[in-house]
Scaffold this active site. Structure first.
Site, PDB file in Angstrom:
ATOM      1  CE  LYS A 121      69.156  35.385  28.783  1.00  0.00           C
ATOM      2  NZ  LYS A 121      68.700  35.106  27.400  1.00  0.00           N
ATOM      3  CG  ASP A 139      74.194  33.920  26.165  1.00  0.00           C
ATOM      4  OD1 ASP A 139      75.349  33.519  26.459  1.00  0.00           O
ATOM      5  OD2 ASP A 139      73.972  34.657  25.191  1.00  0.00           O
TER       6      ASP A 139
END
Length: 210
Positions: A121, A139
């Protein structure tokens, strides 16, 4: 409604309502964005933006941070979540940048993910925000919103969500789409109480129309 129609509708609305979405993390260089994103894990952007100005001023380059100590760095970030672990991650990442990458933040996901404190991420955030590459960072907001509105079908993990989103969203829109979904999840499609009355994409939302 087909999945393609849902994507087209959501992209059209967000393109109109949020034509130029940006990260809410404050930064001035790729290195400083990297620090901010590492610090932002399980913490609010608002909190991170409160602590990073002094941190950035003290450590303008990776070499500056690499030469510091855990005790010093901790004092700058002690108000964020998990400050001890993040202190170690910042120091190790800075030292690797300084020793292995010539003080430059790598521009590919494999090298980025070698940095301590950097997962997929975080690496995708750097690629997307700094270099506008078609990297979809997933996320908790992106994961939740994608499943809730029906862009993904009960994805089991962030990687599965990422693969589905990049399959249906045009590559040149991926950097924007990342922010669209984060901001929508942060301010409208909230975890506990989605604000459907003020949502611009209810027409295309699986949750709203079920």
């Amino acid at each position: 409604m087909t999945i393609k129609q849902r994507y087209e509708g959501v992209v059209k609305v967000f393109s109109q309502t949020m034509p130029e979405p940006k990260t809410e993390l404050h930064y001035d260089t790729p290195f400083h964005l990297l620090l901010a994103v590492i610090l932002s894990a399980q913490c609010t952007d608002k909190r991170i933006n409160m602590v990073t100005p002094a941190l950035f001023e003290r450590f303008p380059e990776p070499a500056d941070l690499a030469a510091s100590t855990e005790e010093e760095v901790y004092e700058y970030i002690k108000s964020v979540t998990f400050p001890n672990n993040k202190t170690r991650s910042l120091l190790k990442a800075a030292r690797m940048l300084d020793e292995t990458y010539g003080g430059e933040v790598p521009r590919n996901i494999d090298d980025l993910m070698k940095l301590p404190g950097v997962g997929r991420k975080t690496a995708n955030v750097i690629l997307s925000v700094v270099w506008n590459e078609s990297a979809m960072a997933v996320d908790t907001h992106v994961f939740r919103v994608s499943n809730r509105i029906g862009l993904t079908n009960n994805s089991r993990n962030p990687l599965q969500t990422e693969k589905t989103l990049v399959k249906y969203i045009d590559a040149d829109l991926i950097p924007k789409a990342h922010h669209w979904l984060i901001l929508h999840g942060r301010y409208v499609c909230k975890a506990r109480r989605p604000d459907c009355l003020n949502c611009p994409i209810t027409e295309y939302c699986k949750f709203y129309n079920k």
